[in-house]
Design a protein around this motif. Structure first.
Motif, PDB file in Angstrom:
ATOM      1  N   LEU A  77       0.684  -1.502  -0.326  1.00 30.90           N
ATOM      2  CA  LEU A  77      -0.453   0.030   0.359  1.00 30.90           C
ATOM      3  C   LEU A  77       1.212   1.386  -0.013  1.00 30.90           C
ATOM      4  O   LEU A  77       0.412   2.417   0.310  1.00 30.90           O
ATOM      5  CB  LEU A  77      -1.162  -0.068   1.652  1.00 30.90           C
ATOM      6  N   PHE A 124      -0.570   3.934  -1.876  1.00 29.65           N
ATOM      7  CA  PHE A 124      -2.429   3.773  -1.918  1.00 29.65           C
ATOM      8  C   PHE A 124      -2.925   4.891  -1.784  1.00 29.65           C
ATOM      9  O   PHE A 124      -3.231   5.469  -2.386  1.00 29.65           O
ATOM     10  CB  PHE A 124      -2.872   2.773  -1.379  1.00 29.65           C
ATOM     11  N   LEU A 174      -2.679   0.247  -6.408  1.00 32.00           N
ATOM     12  CA  LEU A 174      -2.269  -1.437  -4.953  1.00 32.00           C
ATOM     13  C   LEU A 174      -1.679  -2.097  -5.640  1.00 32.00           C
ATOM     14  O   LEU A 174      -1.482  -1.964  -7.642  1.00 32.00           O
ATOM     15  CB  LEU A 174      -3.647  -2.151  -5.221  1.00 32.00           C
TER      16      LEU A 174
END
Length: 445
Positions: free
Chosen positions: A259, A262, A268
């Motif tokens: 992550l 992210f 992802l």
């Protein structure tokens, strides 16, 4: 510690049986099926006991996946193992059904020998097992002339080949290792929406449970990057981006997902193994970004002949180029309903009375946006009274929406690194499965 593992059909036929420790007799299969069929209700308990033998089971693909143990083993561990075992069999056989298990029994026994040793779980990783499994899967998909729809004159591919068929991701992962196997990767965004609408048309409750799943047929893939909407937000206080917000309440990720990109870019990163795996799960409650795609206008009354009349008008508010498939309206009816006569607005619709479930099921295979369909049902109900009318409803409406999601979640890009040698294909599919419960108004006469 597991004593036995067996797989049963819904009728109790045993398809697979493996005794690892010889601690319990061969009648365990019969004992389990007698206990599970003697119980009332649709959901028998997952864990049952009989004379010191504990049965733990799950239902996958219409089959019973059962493990027995005599020790004080954790039932949660065994349940997780059975779910992973069923996913492993699906990866190696291509699909999960009674027929595929029967046709691949030698492969499944080889998987069990490698996954469990003397009752102790070793591994359920397809990356580890692919080095030991030698049996080739037998495909259970029958030949169909529809499979030739992508072939044009002299074998040239048509434009339809740009769309993945629904059966494309139901083949064994081992086929990707063969010389003729395709190198493909599928990313599925699946949402299940449950909605309750009052008789006045007001939205009373809405819940969405979604997941992103990856099924990989690539022989080797070091890293995959999946880009989500830049406006994707978690919680009401984390709205971001300049476009329309795509918001969910809760999110959880598989442990293999990295992550680090992210928070900043909604990307992802993962290294998928061959087979199917869950990447992300999310949930949204009571705050849908758009209205439900259907409006139902029901009228329930009693005619002069004492019959129950149910008139339903169903309108699809999707764009004209979109369509819902497998639409089914389930209308609970009074106890003792005997016969059904029907008037449907188009010939492709169907309806039937199911006395056991006390419901009329109205099925529409395909419903294009902007259309309105109607149905008139007349039921013979002995002793129909005003109290009987209270047993009608709420109406349940289930359907699937290809290429659409209720939350607005989209996949911006799907990138593989390093670039795969030879031709490879990447597919992104969106599936929305919805259950609507609509309360009805009744007219007493």
């Amino acid at each position: 510690m597991i004593s036995q593992i067996f797989i049963l059909s819904s009728k109790g036929d045993h398809l697979i049986y493996k005794d690892f420790r010889g601690e319990s007799g061969g009648d365990a299969v019969g004992v389990f099926y007698e206990k599970v069929t003697a119980l009332t209700g649709d959901q028998p308990p997952v864990v049952m006991s009989h004379k010191g033998l504990h049965f733990v089971h799950v239902r996958q693909g219409g089959l019973y996946w059962v493990a027995t143990t005599t020790a004080d083993s954790s039932p949660f561990t065994i349940i997780e193992f059975l779910n992973r075992l069923s996913a492993l069999v699906k990866d190696y056989c291509g699909s999960l059904s009674e027929k595929s298990v029967q046709m691949n029994f030698a492969l499944i026994y080889e998987l069990l020998d490698e996954a469990v040793d003397y009752g102790y779980i070793q591994t359920t990783s397809s990356d580890v097992l692919k080095n030991f499994i030698q049996t080739e899967a037998v495909s259970s998909r029958p030949f169909s002339l529809f499979d030739l729809s992508n072939v044009g004159l002299f074998g040239a591919e048509t434009q339809q080949s740009k769309v993945a068929p629904s059966s494309a991701a139901t083949r064994p992962i081992q086929s990707s290792r063969e010389q003729g196997g395709k190198s493909e990767i599928f990313v599925d965004v699946i949402e299940r929406m449950s909605v309750v609408i009052g008789s006045n048309g007001m939205l009373m409750k809405a819940d969405v449970e979604g997941e992103i799943r990856v099924k990989c047929y690539l022989p080797n893939c070091s890293e995959m990057r999946i880009g989500l909407n830049e406006e994707f937000s978690i919680g009401k206080s984390q709205l971001r981006g300049y476009g329309a917000a795509v918001r969910v309440d809760e999110v959880s990720f598989h442990q293999m997902v990295r992550l680090d990109e992210f928070d900043s870019h909604r990307i992802l990163r993962l290294c998928p193994s061959q087979g199917e795996q869950m990447v992300m799960q999310y949930q949204l409650s009571d705050d849908l970004p758009s209205a439900p795609p259907f409006r139902l206008f029901p009228t329930i009354e009693r005619d002069s002949g004492g019959r129950l009349l149910m008139y339903l008008k169903l309108r699809c508010d999707l764009p004209p180029k979109s369509a819902a498939i497998n639409v089914a309206a389930t209308i609970p009816v009074p106890k003792g309903s005997l016969s059904l006569s029907q008037e449907l607005s188009s010939p492709d619709q169907s309806a039937e009375l199911k006395p056991q479930s006390r419901a009329v099921v109205w099925k529409i295979p395909r419903f294009t946006g902007g259309m309105q369909l109607s149905a008139l049902f007349k039921l013979e109900v002995p002793g129909l009274s005003s109290a009987s009318l209270l047993e009608v409803g709420p109406v349940g409406l289930s359907f699937e929406l290809p290429k659409l999601t209720a939350t607005g979640l989209q996949i911006r890009f799907l990138r593989l690194s390093p670039v795969q040698p030879g031709p490879s294909q990447r597919w992104v599919r969106f599936i929305n499965i919805t259950d609507l419960n609509i309360f009805t108004e009744r007219s007493f006469s």
